[in-house]
Scaffold this active site. Structure first.
Site, PDB file in Angstrom:
ATOM      1  N   GLU A  35      38.111  41.291  43.812  1.00 21.42           N
ATOM      2  CA  GLU A  35      39.156  41.632  42.841  1.00 21.42           C
ATOM      3  C   GLU A  35      38.552  42.388  41.664  1.00 21.42           C
ATOM      4  OE1 GLU A  35      42.271  41.909  43.822  1.00 21.42           O
ATOM      5  OE2 GLU A  35      42.327  39.762  44.255  1.00 21.42           O
ATOM      6  N   HIS A  36      39.201  43.468  41.280  1.00 23.28           N
ATOM      7  CA  HIS A  36      38.732  44.331  40.187  1.00 23.28           C
ATOM      8  C   HIS A  36      37.347  44.906  40.479  1.00 23.28           C
ATOM      9  CE1 HIS A  36      42.158  43.600  37.562  1.00 23.28           C
ATOM     10  NE2 HIS A  36      42.152  42.388  38.059  1.00 23.28           N
ATOM     11  N   ASP A  38      37.290  47.492  42.991  1.00 26.82           N
ATOM     12  CA  ASP A  38      37.493  48.823  43.602  1.00 26.82           C
ATOM     13  C   ASP A  38      37.223  49.961  42.615  1.00 26.82           C
ATOM     14  OD1 ASP A  38      39.918  48.373  42.208  1.00 26.82           O
ATOM     15  OD2 ASP A  38      41.216  48.994  43.883  1.00 26.82           O
ATOM     16  N   SER A  69      67.639  52.946  47.104  1.00 28.74           N
ATOM     17  CA  SER A  69      66.851  51.763  47.439  1.00 28.74           C
ATOM     18  C   SER A  69      67.800  50.590  47.637  1.00 28.74           C
ATOM     19  CB  SER A  69      65.875  51.447  46.304  1.00 28.74           C
ATOM     20  OG  SER A  69      65.387  50.123  46.458  1.00 28.74           O
ATOM     21  N   GLY A 126      52.111  40.682  42.852  1.00 29.96           N
ATOM     22  CA  GLY A 126      50.703  40.957  43.144  1.00 29.96           C
ATOM     23  C   GLY A 126      50.476  41.265  44.615  1.00 29.96           C
ATOM     24  N   LEU A 127      51.527  41.694  45.320  1.00 31.34           N
ATOM     25  CA  LEU A 127      51.413  41.957  46.758  1.00 31.34           C
ATOM     26  C   LEU A 127      51.537  43.450  47.071  1.00 31.34           C
ATOM     27  CD1 LEU A 127      53.536  38.908  48.007  1.00 31.34           C
ATOM     28  CD2 LEU A 127      51.050  39.064  47.777  1.00 31.34           C
ATOM     29  N   SER A 128      51.377  44.285  46.045  1.00 32.67           N
ATOM     30  CA  SER A 128      51.322  45.743  46.220  1.00 32.67           C
ATOM     31  C   SER A 128      52.610  46.366  46.719  1.00 32.67           C
ATOM     32  CB  SER A 128      50.207  46.126  47.193  1.00 32.67           C
ATOM     33  OG  SER A 128      49.006  46.080  46.577  1.00 32.67           O
ATOM     34  N   ASP A 174      44.777  49.075  47.227  1.00 32.17           N
ATOM     35  CA  ASP A 174      46.116  48.762  47.736  1.00 32.17           C
ATOM     36  C   ASP A 174      46.607  49.839  48.699  1.00 32.17           C
ATOM     37  OD1 ASP A 174      45.773  46.765  45.915  1.00 32.17           O
ATOM     38  OD2 ASP A 174      47.193  47.553  44.453  1.00 32.17           O
ATOM     39  N   TYR A 226      45.284  46.039  32.258  1.00 36.64           N
ATOM     40  CA  TYR A 226      44.484  46.511  33.390  1.00 36.64           C
ATOM     41  C   TYR A 226      43.631  47.712  32.955  1.00 36.64           C
ATOM     42  CZ  TYR A 226      43.590  48.275  38.154  1.00 36.64           C
ATOM     43  OH  TYR A 226      42.996  48.723  39.315  1.00 36.64           O
TER      44      TYR A 226
HETATM   45  C1  GLA Z   1      45.664  46.196  41.474  1.00 42.53           C
HETATM   46  C2  GLA Z   1      45.156  47.620  41.670  1.00 42.53           C
HETATM   47  C3  GLA Z   1      43.990  47.655  42.647  1.00 42.53           C
HETATM   48  C4  GLA Z   1      42.904  46.652  42.249  1.00 42.53           C
HETATM   49  C5  GLA Z   1      43.525  45.279  41.964  1.00 42.53           C
HETATM   50  C6  GLA Z   1      42.509  44.305  41.414  1.00 42.53           C
HETATM   51  O1  GLA Z   1      46.221  45.692  42.654  1.00 42.53           O
HETATM   52  O2  GLA Z   1      46.193  48.449  42.166  1.00 42.53           O
HETATM   53  O3  GLA Z   1      43.457  48.953  42.730  1.00 42.53           O
HETATM   54  O4  GLA Z   1      42.159  47.118  41.175  1.00 42.53           O
HETATM   55  O5  GLA Z   1      44.598  45.355  41.046  1.00 42.53           O
HETATM   56  O6  GLA Z   1      41.550  44.016  42.367  1.00 42.53           O
END
Ligand code: GLA
Length: 384
Positions: A35-36, A38, A69, A126-128, A174, A226
């Site tokens: 996490e964090h 990338d 949507s 937090g699931l993109s 993501d 972020y």
């Molecule tokens: C978000 C960002 C990713 C990554 C995560 C943390 O999901 O989109 O690129 O940095 O946070 O790992």
């Protein structure tokens, strides 16, 4: 940008008067560990989840992008693709518009389209869900306009759309997870050169379940936290004379810490130890199977809580309760400040662990968490 109202629940044919040319799906993800890391050129280990964004789409020849949507029933957003500008599109429509703008900026001669978006990826969890939305639209445009982009090129394009048009300085995890992941495997990705390996992850075969506990605390990556963390990491790398924090070896951490302002030391420690955890996780997974991931997940959570400080009381409670109730390991997943916790549990305990977290949330006066089971799933694909 014009917004008009349409009858909620309309089909593509009812909305646009013709059938779509195809349907493209792109999934959300959970990150197992990394996490964090990338945006520090480091390593990550996500899986795609079954929940996905579906884009039903048909080309238009008049340069108009029409978007509906199912999440925002009754609204049609209409945009002139030649006039798209960063900051010019508000809300959910910014994500698909961003992809079209980025394609054009990259020199692809793409025009308009009628698009209906349907998603079962929970938003703000937090699931993109945003990356899934971008990737579904990128996959649709890639085929409709015969662009010939491969999965990695599409992921980079979707990331650029989010960075430059939406204005969120996210890393590449993501979008790569959504485009590249395979069913039954985790994606071991090097975010520096984007080399990736599919590491088999047979949770069911090992008698395990990966619970996703959505705390329903909404995070907002655009709110600056972020970006501030990312800037802190970049400042630390610059002070150490390194291209990125990925280039700092764990053995050099004590010496490096003496050369940094106190507030950057925990950030750097998280990134360096988290990269190590990813590498260890892959080794353990291949040598001993998925159960061996448990303690690594829990150590990752402690690092996010104590060093990187992206956890919050709700994610801490979910992770701690899951472990106390018998999970092999648990951690917050994704950008943080809320969102979801993953818990690795033996399948026979999954129900009890989920119930323990729901009960702890009720006792603390928090909203009831939503519980899902994550199965490593396929990345973006054309479905029809
Ligand atoms: C978000 C960002 C990713 C990554 C995560 C943390 O999901 O989109 O690129 O940095 O946070 O790992």
């Amino acid at each position: 940008m014009t917004t008009t109202s349409t009858a909620p629940g309309s089909t593509f044919e009812e909305l646009y008067g013709h059938a779509p040319e195809g349907v493209w799906a792109a999934p959300g993800r959970v990150n197992l560990i990394g996490e964090h890391t990338d945006y520090n050129d480091g390593f990550v280990l996500p899986i795609a989840i079954p929940q996905a964004v579906r884009a039903y789409a048909r080309r238009r020849s008049d340069g108009v992008l029409r978007l509906v949507s199912t999440r925002v029933p009754g609204e049609t957003v209409e945009l002139d693709v030649a006039a798209l500008t960063p900051g010019g599109v508000a809300g959910w429509a910014a994500y698909p518009a961003a992809v079209v703008w980025t394609l054009r900026k990259a020199g692809h001669e793409v025009g308009g389209a009628d698009v209906l978006l349907d998603s079962d990826v929970p938003g703000g969890a937090g699931l993109s869900s945003s990356a899934a939305l971008e990737c579904a639209v990128a996959a649709a445009y890639n085929d409709l306009y015969e662009l010939g982009l491969d999965a990695v090129e599409s992921a980079l394009l979707a990331q650029r759309a989010e960075n430059e048009f939406v204005g969120v300085p996210c890393g590449i995890m993501d979008q790569m997870a959504s485009m590249v992941c395979r069913a039954g495997a985790a994606l071991h990705l090097d975010a520096r050169d984007l080399s990736a390996r599919h590491v088999p992850l047979d949770l069911a075969g090992a008698g395990l379940t990966l619970l996703v506990l959505d705390t329903r605390v909404q995070h907002d990556l655009a709110d600056g936290a972020y970006a501030a963390l990312r800037a802190g990491c970049e400042r630390a790398a610059a002070l150490l004379g390194l291209p990125a924090l990925r280039d700092l070896a764990a053995a050099d951490l004590p010496a490096a810490s003496t050369r940094l302002p106190a507030e950057l030391v925990p950030l750097v420690r998280h990134v360096v130890t988290e990269n190590e955890r990813v590498e260890r996780a892959v080794e353990e997974l291949e040598r001993h199977g998925p159960a061996a991931l448990g303690p690594i997940l829990t150590a990752g959570h402690a690092s996010l809580r104590d060093d990187y400080r992206t956890s919050c009381p709700e994610t801490d409670l979910a992770a701690d309760t899951a472990v106390a109730a018998g999970a092999l390991g648990a951690r917050m997943t994704g950008g943080g400040f809320g969102g979801s916790v993953i818990a690795l549990v033996s399948t026979e305990k999954a129900q009890a662990v989920a119930a323990a977290v729901v009960e702890a949330f009720a006792a603390a006066g928090y909203a009831e968490p939503h519980v899902y089971r994550a199965v490593p799933s396929e990345g973006a694909r054309r479905e029809a």
